[in-house]
Design a protein around this motif. Structure first.
Motif, PDB file in Angstrom:
ATOM      1  N   GLU A  19      24.291  11.395  73.780  1.00 16.98           N
ATOM      2  CA  GLU A  19      23.067  10.870  73.798  1.00 16.98           C
ATOM      3  C   GLU A  19      22.478  10.519  72.684  1.00 16.98           C
ATOM      4  OE1 GLU A  19      20.061  11.250  76.610  1.00 16.98           O
ATOM      5  OE2 GLU A  19      21.801  11.473  78.127  1.00 16.98           O
ATOM      6  N   CYS A  20      22.634  11.797  71.322  1.00 17.93           N
ATOM      7  CA  CYS A  20      21.737  11.947  70.595  1.00 17.93           C
ATOM      8  C   CYS A  20      22.424  11.052  69.344  1.00 17.93           C
ATOM      9  CB  CYS A  20      21.388  13.805  70.159  1.00 17.93           C
ATOM     10  SG  CYS A  20      19.997  13.435  70.516  1.00 17.93           S
ATOM     11  N   ALA A  21      24.089  11.890  69.477  1.00 21.31           N
ATOM     12  CA  ALA A  21      25.039  11.169  69.056  1.00 21.31           C
ATOM     13  C   ALA A  21      25.386   9.404  68.458  1.00 21.31           C
ATOM     14  CB  ALA A  21      26.433  11.822  68.972  1.00 21.31           C
ATOM     15  N   ALA A  22      24.900   9.040  69.755  1.00 22.63           N
ATOM     16  CA  ALA A  22      24.995   7.714  69.973  1.00 22.63           C
ATOM     17  C   ALA A  22      24.460   6.630  68.818  1.00 22.63           C
ATOM     18  CB  ALA A  22      25.265   7.413  71.060  1.00 22.63           C
ATOM     19  N   GLN A  23      23.033   7.513  69.482  1.00 18.04           N
ATOM     20  CA  GLN A  23      21.608   7.225  68.682  1.00 18.04           C
ATOM     21  C   GLN A  23      21.566   7.004  67.126  1.00 18.04           C
ATOM     22  OE1 GLN A  23      18.215   8.889  70.191  1.00 18.04           O
ATOM     23  NE2 GLN A  23      18.510   8.204  72.476  1.00 18.04           N
ATOM     24  N   GLU A  24      22.333   7.840  67.133  1.00 20.96           N
ATOM     25  CA  GLU A  24      22.814   8.414  65.182  1.00 20.96           C
ATOM     26  C   GLU A  24      24.001   7.614  64.371  1.00 20.96           C
ATOM     27  OE1 GLU A  24      20.517  11.453  63.281  1.00 20.96           O
ATOM     28  OE2 GLU A  24      19.143  11.686  65.211  1.00 20.96           O
ATOM     29  N   ASN A  25      24.515   6.804  65.755  1.00 22.30           N
ATOM     30  CA  ASN A  25      25.753   6.364  65.796  1.00 22.30           C
ATOM     31  C   ASN A  25      26.648   7.686  64.489  1.00 22.30           C
ATOM     32  OD1 ASN A  25      25.719   3.864  66.185  1.00 22.30           O
ATOM     33  ND2 ASN A  25      23.859   3.479  64.318  1.00 22.30           N
ATOM     34  N   ARG A  26      26.764   8.528  65.452  1.00 15.36           N
ATOM     35  CA  ARG A  26      27.663  10.108  65.124  1.00 15.36           C
ATOM     36  C   ARG A  26      28.475  10.274  66.354  1.00 15.36           C
ATOM     37  NH1 ARG A  26      22.439  12.426  62.750  1.00 15.36           N
ATOM     38  NH2 ARG A  26      22.268  11.954  60.936  1.00 15.36           N
ATOM     39  N   SER A  27      29.513  11.146  65.470  1.00 14.90           N
ATOM     40  CA  SER A  27      30.545  11.975  66.906  1.00 14.90           C
ATOM     41  C   SER A  27      29.826  12.763  67.084  1.00 14.90           C
ATOM     42  CB  SER A  27      31.171  12.249  66.253  1.00 14.90           C
ATOM     43  OG  SER A  27      31.266  13.462  65.365  1.00 14.90           O
ATOM     44  N   ILE A  28      30.033  13.504  67.994  1.00 14.57           N
ATOM     45  CA  ILE A  28      29.433  15.017  69.071  1.00 14.57           C
ATOM     46  C   ILE A  28      29.620  15.752  67.814  1.00 14.57           C
ATOM     47  CG2 ILE A  28      29.735  16.286  70.946  1.00 14.57           C
ATOM     48  CD1 ILE A  28      30.321  13.854  72.088  1.00 14.57           C
ATOM     49  N   SER A  29      30.634  15.738  67.042  1.00 14.52           N
ATOM     50  CA  SER A  29      30.933  17.277  65.821  1.00 14.52           C
ATOM     51  C   SER A  29      30.121  16.985  65.025  1.00 14.52           C
ATOM     52  CB  SER A  29      32.342  17.192  65.431  1.00 14.52           C
ATOM     53  OG  SER A  29      33.475  17.317  66.260  1.00 14.52           O
ATOM     54  N   GLN A  30      29.675  15.048  64.623  1.00 14.03           N
ATOM     55  CA  GLN A  30      28.448  15.435  63.566  1.00 14.03           C
ATOM     56  C   GLN A  30      27.398  15.587  64.031  1.00 14.03           C
ATOM     57  OE1 GLN A  30      30.027  11.285  62.779  1.00 14.03           O
ATOM     58  NE2 GLN A  30      31.176  11.893  60.892  1.00 14.03           N
ATOM     59  N   GLN A  31      26.903  15.194  64.750  1.00 17.46           N
ATOM     60  CA  GLN A  31      25.260  15.544  65.462  1.00 17.46           C
ATOM     61  C   GLN A  31      24.940  16.965  65.352  1.00 17.46           C
ATOM     62  OE1 GLN A  31      23.012  12.742  65.501  1.00 17.46           O
ATOM     63  NE2 GLN A  31      21.628  14.222  65.856  1.00 17.46           N
ATOM     64  N   THR A  32      26.499  17.623  66.033  1.00 17.32           N
ATOM     65  CA  THR A  32      26.725  19.084  66.190  1.00 17.32           C
ATOM     66  C   THR A  32      25.900  19.895  64.782  1.00 17.32           C
ATOM     67  OG1 THR A  32      27.370  19.098  68.036  1.00 17.32           O
ATOM     68  CG2 THR A  32      26.966  21.108  66.955  1.00 17.32           C
ATOM     69  N   VAL A  33      26.897  19.548  64.185  1.00 15.33           N
ATOM     70  CA  VAL A  33      26.763  20.360  62.364  1.00 15.33           C
ATOM     71  C   VAL A  33      25.498  19.845  61.983  1.00 15.33           C
ATOM     72  CG1 VAL A  33      27.366  20.010  59.896  1.00 15.33           C
ATOM     73  CG2 VAL A  33      29.112  20.270  61.764  1.00 15.33           C
ATOM     74  N   THR A  34      25.070  18.071  61.738  1.00 20.62           N
ATOM     75  CA  THR A  34      23.887  17.629  61.873  1.00 20.62           C
ATOM     76  C   THR A  34      22.404  18.547  62.069  1.00 20.62           C
ATOM     77  OG1 THR A  34      24.265  15.498  61.247  1.00 20.62           O
ATOM     78  CG2 THR A  34      22.208  15.940  61.018  1.00 20.62           C
ATOM     79  N   ILE A  35      22.482  18.783  63.640  1.00 16.23           N
ATOM     80  CA  ILE A  35      21.551  19.352  64.620  1.00 16.23           C
ATOM     81  C   ILE A  35      21.452  21.536  63.518  1.00 16.23           C
ATOM     82  CG2 ILE A  35      21.203  20.211  66.585  1.00 16.23           C
ATOM     83  CD1 ILE A  35      21.776  17.932  67.363  1.00 16.23           C
TER      84      ILE A  35
END
Length: 118
Positions: A19-35
């Protein structure tokens, strides 16, 4: 670049990450690295991400408290601020006099490497 694989990830955590990745227009991998980067203080938190102020997170069915990282130098849990303060104090100390007879660091390292090679 190294790869990271997470096994036995709870469904709730994966779904929230998705859900977080979709909200920020990122892939799950990109969101994981960002977090991970935000949590490890390698980048400032984005305005859309979960604030580091809200340091209570739901993990595997349990509430877990995380240390709060802020710029307040008087906050006891502000490890970055404490580190900066200590480094400031160290930089204000007078330099340590070094004897002219003291060997240089590169000479000492060369000797150590030579001994290890034997």
């Amino acid at each position: 670049m190294p790869a990271l694989q997470v096994k036995d990830c709870p469904i709730e955590v994966y779904e929230r990450l998705r859900e977080c990745a979709a909200q920020e227009n990122r892939s799950i991998s990109q969101q994981t690295v960002t977090i991970l980067e935000e949590y490890l203080a390698l980048r400032p938190a984005s305005k859309n991400s979960v604030s580091t102020e809200a340091s209570t997170q739901f993990i595997s069915g349990h509430l877990r408290e995380y240390p709060h990282y802020s710029e307040d130098l008087h906050d006891e849990t502000d490890y970055l601020g404490q580190f900066r303060k200590v480094m400031e104090e160290i930089s204000e100390l007078p330099p340590i006099p070094i004897s002219e007879r003291c060997p240089r660091a590169d000479v000492i390292l060369a000797q150590i490497r030579e001994e290890e090679a034997r």
